[in-house]
Structure formats: structure tokens, C-alpha cells
Design an enzyme around this catalytic site. Sequence first.
Site, short mmCIF file in Angstrom:
data_model
loop_
_atom_site.label_atom_id
_atom_site.label_comp_id
_atom_site.label_asym_id
_atom_site.label_seq_id
_atom_site.Cartn_x
_atom_site.Cartn_y
_atom_site.Cartn_z
N THR A 11 1.16 -1.11 -0.27
CA THR A 11 -0.41 -0.20 -0.10
C THR A 11 0.87 1.29 -0.48
OG1 THR A 11 -1.47 -1.70 1.39
CG2 THR A 11 -2.10 0.86 1.29
N GLU A 12 0.35 2.21 -0.92
CA GLU A 12 1.35 3.67 -0.62
C GLU A 12 2.78 3.00 -0.98
OE1 GLU A 12 -1.25 5.89 -1.67
OE2 GLU A 12 -2.69 4.98 -0.50
N LEU A 13 3.60 1.97 -2.05
CA LEU A 13 4.60 2.50 -1.25
C LEU A 13 5.20 2.12 0.02
CD1 LEU A 13 6.33 3.32 -5.28
CD2 LEU A 13 5.08 0.93 -4.31
N TRP B 170 5.43 6.05 -1.45
CA TRP B 170 5.54 7.35 -1.97
C TRP B 170 4.79 8.74 -2.06
CZ3 TRP B 170 3.25 4.66 -6.96
CH2 TRP B 170 1.43 4.34 -6.61
#
Lengths: 423, 421
Positions: B143-145, B298
Site C-alpha cells: 500500500t502506497e509503496l 511514495w
Amino acid sequence: MFRNIKTFMLGWEFPPFISGGLGTACYGLTRAMSRLGMKITFVLPKSDPLQLSADDEPSLQEPLEELEFQNVKFRGIAARIAPYGAVRSANVKTSAADNPGSSKVGALTCLAGCDYGPEIFAIVNSYADKAVEIAAGVDFDIIHAHDWMTFPAGLAVAQKTGKPLVVQVHSTEFDRSGEHVNQHIYDIERAGMHAAVKVIAVSNYTRNIIISRYGVPAGKVEVAYNGVERNGNGSNGHNLDGKNEKIVLFLGRITMQKGPEYFLRAAKKVSQRLNNVKFIMAGDGDMLYRIIEEACRLGIGHNVMFTRFLRGDEVDKAYSRADLFVMSSVSEPFGIAALEALQHGVPVILSKNCGVAEVLHNALKVDFWDIDEMANQMYAVLQRPALHKMLSENGHSEANRLRWEDTAGKVKQIYEQVLAGVG
Amino acid sequence: MASICFYFQVHQPFRLRHYTIFDAGQDYFDEFKNAQVCQKVAKKCYLPTNALLLELIEKYNGRFKVAFSITGVMLEQFTNYAPEVLESFKKLAKTGCVEFLAETYYHSLSSLYSRSEFTEQVQKHIRTINRLFGQTPRVFRNTELIYNNTLAKAIEQMDCFDAVLAEGADHILGYRSPNYVYRPVNSDRLSLLLKNYRLSDDIAFRFSERNWSQWPMTADKFAYWVNQVNGNGYVVNLFMDYETFGEHQWEETGIFDFLRCLPAEIFKHPDTDFKTPSQVVKSYKPVGTLDIHRPTSWADIERDLSAWVGNPLQNSAIAELYRLEPAVKQTRDPKLIDTWRKLQTSDHFYYMCTKWFADGDVHKYFNPYNTPYDAYINYMNVLDNLRQRCASAQAVRPIELTEAGIPVAPKPPAHQYASIR
């Protein structure tokens, strides 16, 4: 280029003789303008001595001694002060009668928004006459009139001297009376706004009313938000944890404008969920008795406490005991009380019809008529420590960033535009 | 040789409806709003971009390749609100030029809070991708890097992945380049692919920014920048939200034309090609190890967790959410467990972010709330209701006792909700 603009300022209230936001705003604004080096002659009505006991004689000397008012000269006009209304609702006794020790409260307590006595217009007119007399002996560049009571004076002085008039609107007849406006007052407001070179509104909310209800060209109406006095109050460690009883505060006149009945109905809904919450309604007003009765009828009489009109220390005490401040106003041009609550670290819920909601991000906002949502928000602030903490801390620092110096700077800017235009 | 590795994130959360303390219903989600957003984005982005990608894959005979990570909650919404989008992804899957990555089915932050929950959600996502697209993902993106050593360890222990994607943030790379393949510290088989955020953001954020010195960005200019990597890197990882195409960057900005022209410009350089993450892993050996303790992501300029975690609202909501895990699982009620998991979707906490709130620069995109406070109040009301449901489920379920009269610990109920969609 206009280093020392000299203002002839016309006001109606000034601390300690205040009934609401107008006096507080005039005080804050004038002091900040003085600090910016702007010269002001401030004309104020003096209370009718008959309404006051001897030791309560209005003392306009007091602020004069403050260094911060060194650029301000106060001029009193003897008149009976009746800020938002002169005639009291028949069945509401004044605090003065209840409590002789604070008789000035009786003279100054704000009452009915719509219930002006005929004498108010006579007082307004005589104030205007006296203001013209005073103006003849004073050197100034610009006239600044606060709210309708001083607009006739502003117009008269402008006519006599040819100096430009700026009017500042702290509240309109629509805020005070809903749709049942007093036509005479409306006409005075309208005449003042149209004659003025610039109209200063205390919020965009009020600016819109001025444009749409009074037909003032939009380009003429500027917004200068109110500020708040720094009073050294920290957020005084407000913390919900471990508190047995929680307090929700309503502070303002108990009149239609402030939406006390919506507050009360939301209180009822919260009381059904939480049994450790007390609601304090601080203020007087023409709806007070009705609201007390309504509280009993709703079966929450034991949860709602009425303090009547509070002053100075008492206000501070109310704020510092509160866990939540709710401004349920139907129409509120600004709402300085919300900033004062935040200065005490008390989270606030604001009606969306409050001018102050435009400048506060760290506040919950609700439609005044949406009782369920208001109760939902009250419940959340009282029950969720994380929310309470964030609203309190972030709101506190946000409120402290609203400085009167910025308001004064904006007013100065407006003056400069006006004077540049006049040449 | 330099390769472009495109990976697009496809995700929409199940947004909550307005839910007050006076609500008692179990319908927490805003069906109308979710359908509306899904269909709107489908029309502006998913459908036209899928069509364009298919066109490019066919045109270049399989030399043009991309990867997707589509969350489970997004796939559910496609099934419910826009089945034609799902079909178009299936068509892309059949070309053999599209790789599907694995992540947590619910786009959750579970990697940070519950290892068992995390594993179950990843497995559920793998099964879903396999069922819909006939591929078993070998590359993981969180999730979300969100990434650190702990995550790499968890992924390695799952024993079904070759690589993990992460943000090529300056503070973790230092002097090193994101254009190489790395290896997580203490790992002996995982590869780490790092986002080239400069080139990625040139497309995702700056593409239509008129006061950017490089505006207008054209495909040949971009291909030139990519080709400059030749000689000091192998791969340019272009990771971005799929909504970049047509939604964040509107069609009028020329984003589709840019994408349409890009392969031809790339292929003008004989040393540059397109690869999917798995092909990158096969082609290029790791050049070094990366030791990352603090989680990176990220998001925002901070590239850390502060968009979802950190303010008192977020911390309290997340703590309450994961505190419910045992109670929720003990109910063995698949619907209730699924609902609890949908509340784990990171967007709910993103809406509570106060980082730039006072500047009015909130995380506004698709944000159903006016303020982070509203987001929190609503979320907590829902969570309260869910907690009550757990409590009443507990109350009616007979407690199993051992012979000594001690309650039997509930069995791990994984199989019970393996089949939830």
C-alpha cells in the site's frame, strides 16, 4: 504616503460598557490602530447617569492612561446607551434589578433585537448632532462609523466637512431580526452604506448580505476580519481524561439570532446518550424565559444551567470550566466569542452562518438547523479525547494567529485607497 | 541497455456514508458516491487508457509492456459498478504483455499493525488476481509503496515473491541511483525495484504544469531523458497512479497523445525497451543491498507515513481499528470481517491528515469530507457500531469449554473467510 492618517471614529460601545461583539471589536481595532501610529478621535455616547449608580460612572479616562491608546482621544457624548435595543422584554427583569452590585449590567445588557423603543432614534439623532459639533473642533482625514447607530452621525459629519466616510458593519438588521427587519433601521443602514466611499464588513458572510440585501456595489465592500486580544491564557491543560462531568457552553445573548433553541435540542439528544454532560447557557435576552421553559419541557432542566449575563472574570471562568463551546447562531456576522473560547483551549463547534467560520479551520462546522449533526459533533468532541485534543490545540494556535494588528493594517489599506481616490 | 518499467496503481476505496451516533444501520458505505466515482473515473481514465494500451501492445507486437496493481476493493467495485472495465483488464491480461502485481486486497496499512492480517490480505489478493486474470503474481507492492526491512522480511517469508517495489526516495538512496536493481538487507533472493520519482512525477504531476521549464513535455523529449540512463543504469521504474491518465491529467492536456507516441520514440533508441517488473528481475542482478529501517512511502514530499499515521486522530482511529481484530475474528462472520477489513483501507486515514490542512491545501482528491475532523468523527461512529456488533455476536455464541471448564481459544478462522469477495 499617508503616514499619519487621522480618523474621526464614531462608536457606540467600548469596554467595559459592552453588550457583545461591537464594543470588543472597537476596542481591539482602535488599540491596534493606535499601535500602528494612526491618530484617532473616538466619539462615544456616555451612559445616562440615571441608569447607573455613582461608582459605575463610565470611566473613559481609564483607557486613556494606557500607553497603547496614546494615539487615541476619547470624546464622550451624554446619551443613554442602548446598543442593540432599548426596550426590554416585559417579563425579563434586568440583572441590575436582581443584583444592585452590578447595576451597569442592567443598563447595558443587550436585549431584544427587534424591540427598539422609539427613543433610540432620538438618541441616535442627538448623537449625530453632537458629533458634528465635536468634529468642528478636530482635525481629521477620514470618518469611520461603526454600525447603524452611528451612521447618521457619520453622514452628518461627512456632509458638514466634506471628508470621506467609511462605514464598518459589525452586524446588519437581518442578523438581529431575521426577516422581520425594522424598516427604519434598515433605511439608516442602507443610507450609510450607500453614502460611504467604502464599506468594511467583518466577514464574507456579512459582505454578501451587504451586497445582496442592501444593494451595495460589490467593489465597494471590503472584508476586515476581527482579531482577538492576547490575554495570556494558555490552553490551560484542557483534558477530557478523568473528568467525571463535562460541560458544554453556550455564551451569547439568548435571542433568535443566536439559535438557542437549536443548541437546546441538540443538548437533549446528547443527554439521551451521555448522562455526565451539563450544558451552560450564559447570557440574557428576550428568549431567555422561553428557553428555560423549553429546557424543562424537553426534560433536561436538570442538565441545563442558566447563568444570565456574565462579565469579565465570570466569562473567563465559564470558558475555563468548559469542555466545548457551541455557537449555534442563525446569523452571526463574526463571532469573537469563538476566538475567546479557543484562547482558553476550548474546542468550538460553529454554525456555518458564522463569519468566524471563514477563518477557523480547526473547528467543527454545522448547519444551525441540523440538530442531529450538531449533537453528533458534540458527542464526538466529548467522547473522543484525540479529537478534543486536536481541536483544542490547533484551534488555540489558529485563534492566536488572528491579530488585531492585521485588522488594523487592512483598515489602513482601505483608508489609503479611499484617500487616494479622493485625492 | 535501459528498460522502462511501467507500473500503474488502480485503486478506489469504499468511502463511508455520513454516519452519526444516531445511526444504527450496518450499511456503512456510500453506495451511490462510490458507484458515481467509479463510473466517472472509468469513463475518463480506465476505459480509454485500457483501450489505448491494448492498441499499443498490438501495434508493437508485444514489445510494449506494462504492469498493474489493482486492489481487491477496486475489483469489487468494477464488478458491481463498471463490469466493462473488468472485461477490458481481462483482455489486457490475455495479451501476455501485462503483469499483475500483488498487494493487500484491502489497500490496508496492515503490514504495520498485524502480520497475520497482512498475510491473509495478500493471499486473498493473489487468489483474486489468479481467478480473474489467470496469473499468479510474483512481485509485491505494498500500500502506497510503504517499505522497510521488516516488510521485506515478511514478503520473503511468504515464499512466493521474487521482488518488492519501493519508492526511490533520496533519503534512502543517498548517492545511489534508483535505476539499478537492489536487494533488501539480509535477504538472499528478493529483488528491490525503486521508483524513479523524477521521471515518474514528470508524467504524473508535472505533465500539464505550464510554469514548469520543460513544459510542454513531449514523447521524444521524455524518450531522450530515459535514454540518458544508458550507461549508468538498467531500468527506469515509472510507478504512478493509473488515474494520471485522463483524471489527474485531463485528456485536454495531451496525456493520451503523449502515451500513444511514447513507444515509437523509445524504440528509436536501439538500446531501450519496455519490461515488466518480473522481466526486470530476470534480466538484471541486484547491484547492492539497501538497509531501510524507517518505513518509506511514495506520498507527499516527506515520502514517509505521515499522510496516514501520526496525528492524534489517525493514531486513535488506527489503534481502535486493530484493537478490534480478535473480537472481529472471533465472530467468524464473513460479512463482518470483510466490513472491518474495508475499514482498513488507507484512504480513511488519509482523509484525517492535517498536515497542510490549515493552508487549505488538504488531501482533497476524491475526499468526501470537508475537514479531517469530519472524517474522524464519521469513521469513529462506524467503528463504534462495528464494535457493538462484535459484542452482540459474542453474546449469542456459546462458549466452548474444555473438560476442565476452561474456555477453548477460538481456532484461527482463516478458512472461514477465504471465499469472501
